[in-house]
Design a protein around this motif. Structure first.
Motif, PDB file in Angstrom:
ATOM      1  N   THR A   1      44.149 -25.936  -0.218  1.00  0.00           N
ATOM      2  CA  THR A   1      43.079 -26.786   0.322  1.00  0.00           C
ATOM      3  C   THR A   1      41.906 -25.877   0.683  1.00  0.00           C
ATOM      4  O   THR A   1      41.968 -24.669   0.454  1.00  0.00           O
TER       5      THR A   1
ATOM      6  N   THR B   1      41.096 -24.599   3.379  1.00  0.00           N
ATOM      7  CA  THR B   1      41.555 -23.490   4.227  1.00  0.00           C
ATOM      8  C   THR B   1      42.062 -22.333   3.361  1.00  0.00           C
ATOM      9  O   THR B   1      41.795 -21.160   3.653  1.00  0.00           O
TER      10      THR B   1
ATOM     11  N   THR C   1      31.556 -30.106   9.787  1.00  0.00           N
ATOM     12  CA  THR C   1      32.089 -31.468   9.709  1.00  0.00           C
ATOM     13  C   THR C   1      32.453 -32.034  11.086  1.00  0.00           C
ATOM     14  O   THR C   1      32.537 -33.243  11.261  1.00  0.00           O
TER      15      THR C   1
ATOM     16  N   ASP D   1      31.072 -21.720   3.594  1.00  0.00           N
ATOM     17  CA  ASP D   1      32.005 -22.845   3.598  1.00  0.00           C
ATOM     18  C   ASP D   1      31.204 -24.089   3.219  1.00  0.00           C
ATOM     19  O   ASP D   1      30.380 -24.570   3.996  1.00  0.00           O
TER      20      ASP D   1
ATOM     21  N   GLN E   1      39.215 -32.678  -1.821  1.00  0.00           N
ATOM     22  CA  GLN E   1      39.324 -34.021  -1.229  1.00  0.00           C
ATOM     23  C   GLN E   1      38.069 -34.525  -0.521  1.00  0.00           C
ATOM     24  O   GLN E   1      38.129 -35.470   0.235  1.00  0.00           O
ATOM     25  N   LYS E   2      36.936 -33.893  -0.752  1.00  0.00           N
ATOM     26  CA  LYS E   2      35.721 -34.392  -0.101  1.00  0.00           C
ATOM     27  C   LYS E   2      34.743 -34.829  -1.192  1.00  0.00           C
ATOM     28  O   LYS E   2      34.930 -35.872  -1.797  1.00  0.00           O
TER      29      LYS E   2
HETATM   30  C1  LIG Z   1      37.672 -30.168   5.612  1.00  0.00           C
HETATM   31  C2  LIG Z   1      37.016 -28.886   5.913  1.00  0.00           C
HETATM   32  C3  LIG Z   1      37.700 -27.669   5.882  1.00  0.00           C
HETATM   33  C4  LIG Z   1      39.184 -27.567   5.720  1.00  0.00           C
HETATM   34  O1  LIG Z   1      39.603 -27.978   4.515  1.00  0.00           O
HETATM   35  P1  LIG Z   1      41.144 -28.349   4.260  1.00  0.00           P
HETATM   36  O2  LIG Z   1      41.054 -28.844   2.876  1.00  0.00           O
HETATM   37  O3  LIG Z   1      41.530 -29.377   5.257  1.00  0.00           O
HETATM   38  O4  LIG Z   1      41.920 -27.100   4.389  1.00  0.00           O
HETATM   39  C5  LIG Z   1      36.989 -26.513   6.070  1.00  0.00           C
HETATM   40  N1  LIG Z   1      35.678 -26.534   6.323  1.00  0.00           N
HETATM   41  C6  LIG Z   1      34.995 -27.674   6.399  1.00  0.00           C
HETATM   42  C7  LIG Z   1      33.533 -27.627   6.686  1.00  0.00           C
HETATM   43  C8  LIG Z   1      35.636 -28.881   6.199  1.00  0.00           C
HETATM   44  O5  LIG Z   1      34.955 -30.036   6.286  1.00  0.00           O
END
Ligand SMILES: *Cc1c(COP(=O)(O)O)cnc(C)c1O
Length: 396
Positions: free
Chosen positions: A63, A65, A143, A170, A195-196
């Motif tokens: 993911t 992370t 986020t 990030d 997933q975003k």
């Molecule tokens: C969702 C998110 C993460 C973490 O991602 P995962 O896929 O949950 O490991 C890291 N940074 C930001 C800014 C996020 O929105």
């Protein structure tokens, strides 16, 4: 929880039906040329979304992370110095990961709701005459607070200081939803996940490495095995992974990249800006405030909305789920209980967004907040509607 309602959490996001179907693959031999026909369009498509000509793209079964970990362990050695600002839960977690890997993080504490302090970065980098700072971390879109930061300004800070540190960004909740310019901003590692903005289930860490970052891989001493980009690169040379790839997810990624390209990245970004602006109009009509302190940091993918003093914002999320089968995001860390979040990224449309705003109004009214039903919806409708176009022109 209803499976018919869209979700309004800032990831995982809603999946287009075609993407969902594309993930549902029969088993193939992942060491056959068939896999190359999935892998290579994914790597090329991601590079286009990152707006890079030269980045090496790597996709890991993981993911976002895991993408952070890929960035750090492939380029740094124990004790290396890292500069990072903490302005929300996600920047905090990346800093925490650095510390757990034995890196020495210089933390710039920044009020939650504000963007990254590029000026502070410049001062610190300028005074680091020995160039001990190896990497600057920047969370493009925090986020937790709904705050977007100016990555071009962070690049300018590095350049103004004449500092050679790598810039890691990030972009988990911005890439593929908001404009991202890896080459123009001189980003050395861009990190995202499936997933975003990519509208897939969780399960892929997606990273882009600049040539400079690839050079750092050769001298970095942090231990890495699963996330070693050299092994992954060798696998790709044979249309394979060093281990078993998540074929279905990658097939979904291939399609989502195609959909983003067909819509046109600029149209995708404009759609996110439009939907987000409607949400912000609604928040204003409700008489509530965003956690983000000023318009230049308003995120187009997530809004963190402050509730009145003494009201536990988490109740909104709990009640929305139990009474209406609809998902909103809770506040995290320092803003837990103080904000609730509306995620507005991925495949959403104006009409879907209106359903989220309408439900949020019912929830807040049920819980006794002073909200006039329809007020936020009307404000958003007025912005979304096509009739006179005046609202849209005003925002353009
Ligand atoms: C969702 C998110 C993460 C973490 O991602 P995962 O896929 O949950 O490991 C890291 N940074 C930001 C800014 C996020 O929105």
């Amino acid at each position: 929880m209803s499976f018919q309602n869209p979700v309004f959490i800032p990831g995982p996001t809603n999946m287009p039906e075609a993407v969902r179907q594309a993930c549902y693959m029969p088993t193939i031999d992942h060491r056959s040329p068939v896999f190359g026909k999935i892998l290579n369009p994914c790597l090329d498509g991601v590079r286009r979304v990152l707006k890079s000509e030269t980045a090496r793209v790597f996709v890991f079964p993981s993911t976002g992370t895991g993408g952070w970990e890929t960035a750090l362990t492939n380029t740094l050695s124990p004790g290396d110095k890292v500069l990072a600002a903490r302005n929300g839960m996600f920047s905090h977690r990346w800093i925490d990961m650095c510390q757990r890997h034995g890196l020495d993080v210089q933390i710039v504490e920044t009020p939650w709701g504000q963007g990254l302090p590029a000026n502070r970065y410049e001062e610190i980098l300028t005074s680091d005459r020995g160039h001990e700072i190896k990497v600057v971390l920047a969370t493009h879109n925090e986020t937790a607070t709904g705050v977007k930061s100016d990555i071009a300004a962070v690049r300018r800070a590095l350049d103004a200081a004449g500092h050679p540190a790598l810039l890691f960004v990030d972009g988990v909740s911005s890439i593929a939803s908001m404009d991202f310019r890896m080459d123009e901003w001189g980003v050395d590692v861009a990190v995202t996940g499936s997933q975003k903005g990519f509208m897939l289930p969780a399960g892929l860490a997606i990273v882009g490495f600049s040539e400079k970052a690839m050079a750092a891989v050769e001298t970095a001493k942090l231990p890495r095995t699963f996330f070693d980009v050299r092994d992954m690169g060798r696998g790709y040379a044979n249309n394979a992974f060093p281990y078993t790839p998540p074929v279905g997810l990658m097939n979904g990624l291939k399609l989502s990249l195609q959909m983003l390209q067909d819509e046109g990245l600029d149209n995708v970004f404009a759609r996110h800006t439009r939907i987000a602006t409607g949400v912000r109009r609604a928040v204003e009509a409700w008489g509530l405030e965003l956690c983000a302190v000023s318009p230049e940091v308003y995120s187009d993918t997530v809004s963190a909305i402050r509730t009145p003093e003494g009201f536990d914002a988490t109740r909104i999320v709990t009640h929305a789920a139990s009474a209406y089968g609809m998902a909103f995001g809770v506040g995290l860390g320092e803003v837990a209980g103080k904000v609730f979040r509306i995620g507005h990224l991925g495949m959403l449309t104006d009409a879907l967004m209106l359903s989220g705003l309408a439900t949020a109004e019912m929830v807040m009214k049920d819980l006794g907040l002073d909200i006039k039903l329809g007020s936020g919806v009307a404000a958003a409708q007025d912005f979304y509607r096509h009739g006179s176009g005046t609202a849209k022109q005003a925002a353009a």
